[in-house]
Design an enzyme around this catalytic site. Structure first.
Site, PDB file in Angstrom:
ATOM      1  CD  GLU A 106      41.320  32.732 -29.471  1.00 42.72           C
ATOM      2  OE1 GLU A 106      42.013  31.841 -28.971  1.00 42.72           O
ATOM      3  OE2 GLU A 106      40.364  32.497 -30.236  1.00 42.72           O
ATOM      4  CB  CYS A 119      40.127  38.140 -38.206  1.00 39.02           C
ATOM      5  SG  CYS A 119      38.453  37.882 -37.614  1.00 39.02           S
ATOM      6  CB  CYS A 126      29.285  37.390 -28.351  1.00 39.35           C
ATOM      7  SG  CYS A 126      28.379  38.261 -29.651  1.00 39.35           S
ATOM      8  CB  CYS A 130      24.872  33.470 -33.849  1.00 37.42           C
ATOM      9  SG  CYS A 130      24.537  35.234 -34.074  1.00 37.42           S
ATOM     10  CB  CYS A 133      28.615  31.848 -33.485  1.00 35.51           C
ATOM     11  SG  CYS A 133      30.098  32.799 -33.115  1.00 35.51           S
ATOM     12  N   GLY A 181      32.730  38.954 -30.781  1.00 35.93           N
ATOM     13  CA  GLY A 181      31.885  40.064 -30.369  1.00 35.93           C
ATOM     14  C   GLY A 181      31.129  40.733 -31.499  1.00 35.93           C
ATOM     15  CD  GLU A 182      27.137  43.197 -33.897  1.00 34.66           C
ATOM     16  OE1 GLU A 182      27.091  42.108 -34.504  1.00 34.66           O
ATOM     17  OE2 GLU A 182      27.321  44.282 -34.486  1.00 34.66           O
ATOM     18  CB  SER A 213      31.371  41.488 -39.897  1.00 34.51           C
ATOM     19  OG  SER A 213      30.368  40.515 -40.090  1.00 34.51           O
ATOM     20  CB  SER A 235      26.167  37.835 -39.869  1.00 31.68           C
ATOM     21  OG  SER A 235      27.550  38.033 -39.728  1.00 31.68           O
ATOM     22  CG  LEU A 236      20.884  37.629 -45.119  1.00 33.26           C
ATOM     23  CD1 LEU A 236      20.003  38.633 -44.397  1.00 33.26           C
ATOM     24  CD2 LEU A 236      20.837  37.862 -46.631  1.00 33.26           C
ATOM     25  CG  HIS A 237      24.454  33.767 -41.200  1.00 38.02           C
ATOM     26  ND1 HIS A 237      25.524  33.587 -42.060  1.00 38.02           N
ATOM     27  CD2 HIS A 237      24.976  34.392 -40.101  1.00 38.02           C
ATOM     28  CE1 HIS A 237      26.623  34.067 -41.488  1.00 38.02           C
ATOM     29  NE2 HIS A 237      26.314  34.567 -40.317  1.00 38.02           N
ATOM     30  CG  ASN A 312      34.852  27.267 -40.143  1.00 38.53           C
ATOM     31  OD1 ASN A 312      35.415  26.530 -40.955  1.00 38.53           O
ATOM     32  ND2 ASN A 312      34.717  28.571 -40.342  1.00 38.53           N
ATOM     33  CB  CYS A 355      34.260  32.198 -39.747  1.00 35.45           C
ATOM     34  SG  CYS A 355      35.071  32.973 -41.106  1.00 35.45           S
TER      35      CYS A 355
HETATM   36  N1  SAH Z   1      29.126  39.742 -34.568  1.00 36.45           N
HETATM   37  C1  SAH Z   1      29.577  40.101 -35.898  1.00 36.45           C
HETATM   38  C2  SAH Z   1      31.055  39.870 -36.066  1.00 36.45           C
HETATM   39  C3  SAH Z   1      31.469  38.405 -36.126  1.00 36.45           C
HETATM   40  S1  SAH Z   1      31.974  38.102 -37.746  1.00 36.45           S
HETATM   41  C4  SAH Z   1      28.752  39.350 -36.927  1.00 36.45           C
HETATM   42  O1  SAH Z   1      27.981  38.489 -36.529  1.00 36.45           O
HETATM   43  O2  SAH Z   1      28.820  39.665 -38.103  1.00 36.45           O
HETATM   44  C5  SAH Z   1      32.151  36.385 -37.769  1.00 36.45           C
HETATM   45  C6  SAH Z   1      31.424  35.762 -38.935  1.00 36.45           C
HETATM   46  O3  SAH Z   1      31.547  34.331 -38.843  1.00 36.45           O
HETATM   47  C7  SAH Z   1      29.931  36.055 -38.884  1.00 36.45           C
HETATM   48  O4  SAH Z   1      29.415  36.163 -40.171  1.00 36.45           O
HETATM   49  C8  SAH Z   1      29.427  34.812 -38.203  1.00 36.45           C
HETATM   50  O5  SAH Z   1      28.047  34.635 -38.399  1.00 36.45           O
HETATM   51  C9  SAH Z   1      30.268  33.748 -38.849  1.00 36.45           C
HETATM   52  N2  SAH Z   1      30.302  32.508 -38.089  1.00 36.45           N
HETATM   53  C10 SAH Z   1      30.049  32.323 -36.781  1.00 36.45           C
HETATM   54  N3  SAH Z   1      30.177  31.025 -36.450  1.00 36.45           N
HETATM   55  C11 SAH Z   1      30.540  30.371 -37.555  1.00 36.45           C
HETATM   56  C12 SAH Z   1      30.852  29.024 -37.838  1.00 36.45           C
HETATM   57  N4  SAH Z   1      30.832  28.077 -36.882  1.00 36.45           N
HETATM   58  N5  SAH Z   1      31.179  28.695 -39.100  1.00 36.45           N
HETATM   59  C13 SAH Z   1      31.244  29.652 -40.059  1.00 36.45           C
HETATM   60  N6  SAH Z   1      30.964  30.944 -39.850  1.00 36.45           N
HETATM   61  C14 SAH Z   1      30.612  31.308 -38.613  1.00 36.45           C
END
Ligand code: SAH
Length: 384
Positions: A106, A119, A126, A130, A133, A181-182, A213, A235-237, A312, A355
């Site tokens: 997509e 995007c 993937c 995570c 995700c 994907g990464e 990212s 993507s620190l989180h 999301n 996202c």
């Molecule tokens: N694999 C890479 C590229 C994906 S970017 C990465 O992890 O950075 C997509 C972004 O959306 C990342 O920051 C991911 O952590 C975030 N993301 C994934 N699931 C999400 C969700 N359910 N709600 C909000 N952000 C989310």
């Protein structure tokens, strides 16, 4: 019968989208173009394909007619097939693309007042898992090729009538490698694709407007800086390893301290070129005000901005989005410490384009379709 005929005919023509200049030139020489003329022909075809978005050789009016016919017999400039296009009530558009059986991915276009962002996906599925995700619930099918990555931009520019790429007021002004994907687990193909995106005589987006990212593939971050040179988002989180180990499991391999060191060392980092830290807001998991204070402590000294992403939801997700009041308080602490802390407005949630929502819905549907097909095949094999 017709299926076989189509496949055979398609296989005879070689796709040129995604080849680098040297490979494109070699393909032309292979096809009989004189070595002396090849660099010039290569630049002409390149310009037609990426600046003007030509979809066939017939459009290349500054090339001789019989040369165009000869090219057309051997090569194509095909894009991925558009399976579906969905448009959100907020104007976000999502395309489901296909380049082969089961190879579906997509792309999302997000229009804003001052920019339009595409995007882009780097993999089908993937490997990272995570926890928050949706894509992470889907196994890796395979890496996308440079042509499939570039193809996402071509499809979007076709649909948005956004050619030539060097023109004024483009609708797509930014590209983010934030789809499925990464990207740093598909480094070579992403690098090759982004070179075409950033080429001034190609898709012509400046590197400042391309963001890659990563979930934190630490050993690849220096190479991304040196060889791709785009902006970096991480993507620190979470700010503590115990939590990040659970929600971003690659943290067990590359913990927070190592990740932040790679960020500090990112080539070309400056106040004008800051790292974006993405931080998904998960209720009662990573959203305390103590977490906010710890966040600004651990990133001290890194030119950065913090992008807070409201979680999301997706069917069966084990988390909830933080309350808005909590997100605002969190943002304020980060902001008072001197970091921009924009909250990312959820876009395209109604079409599962926000996202972390990508792909999985269509996979499910397709899986059930496959089941249905399988059953009907089995039934038809049963002796009547
Ligand atoms: N694999 C890479 C590229 C994906 S970017 C990465 O992890 O950075 C997509 C972004 O959306 C990342 O920051 C991911 O952590 C975030 N993301 C994934 N699931 C999400 C969700 N359910 N709600 C909000 N952000 C989310």
């Amino acid at each position: 019968m017709t299926d076989t005929a189509l496949i055979t005919a398609g296989a005879e023509r070689r796709g040129l989208i995604g080849l680098d200049p040297a490979a494109l030139q070699a393909a032309l020489i292979d096809a009989g173009v004189a070595a002396k003329a090849a660099p010039m022909r290569m630049r002409q075809i390149w310009n037609w394909a990426y600046v003007h978005g030509a979809r066939d050789f017939a459009a290349m009016t500054n090339l001789a007619k019989d040369f165009r016919a000869a090219m057309d017999a051997r090569f194509d400039l095909a894009r991925p097939e558009v399976v579906t296009e969905q448009i959100s009530e907020d104007g976000t558009r999502k395309w489901l693309l296909r380049t082969g059986p089961g190879i579906e991915f997509e792309t999302v276009y997000i229009p804003e007042a001052d920019r339009g962002t595409l995007c882009v996906s780097s993999q089908v599925g993937c490997t990272l898992n995570c926890r928050f995700c949706h894509t992470g619930t889907q196994k890796l099918v395979r890496n996308l090729t440079p042509g499939e990555i570039i193809g996402q931009l071509l499809v979007a520019r076709d649909a948005l009538n956004d050619w030539p790429s060097t023109g004024e007021n483009r609708r797509i002004t930014n590209v983010v490698m934030m789809g499925m994907g990464e990207p740093l687990y598909n480094f070579d193909n992403v690098k090759a694709a982004l070179a075409i995106v950033a080429d001034g005589d190609g898709l012509a987006l400046s590197k400042r407007r391309i963001t890659l990212s990563t979930a934190g593939v630490v050993p690849m971050i220096p190479r991304a800086g040196a060889e791709i040179g785009s902006a970096l988002a991480v993507s620190l989180h979470a700010v503590r390893d115990e939590i990040r180990d659970v929600i971003v499991p690659i943290n067990k391999k590359y913990p927070i301290a190592e990740l932040l060191q790679a960020c500090r060392d990112y080539p070309g980092l400056s106040n004008a070129r800051r790292i974006t830290f993405e931080y998904v807001m998960l209720k009662d998991v990573n959203d305390s005000l103590a977490d906010a204070r710890e966040l600004v402590r651990i990133i001290r000294g890194i030119p950065a901005k913090i992008n807070l992403i409201p979680f999301n939801p997706w069917p069966g997700a084990p988390y909830e989005c933080s309350d808005w009041a909590q997100i605002e308080k969190f943002a304020e602490i980060v902001n008072r410490a001197g970091y921009a802390s924009p909250v990312r407005t959820p876009r395209g949630r109604d079409i599962m384009a926000a996202c972390g929502q990508l792909k999985s819905e269509s996979v499910k549907k397709r899986a059930s379709e496959r089941m249905a097909e399988m059953h009907s095949r089995e039934l038809s094999r049963m002796p009547g």
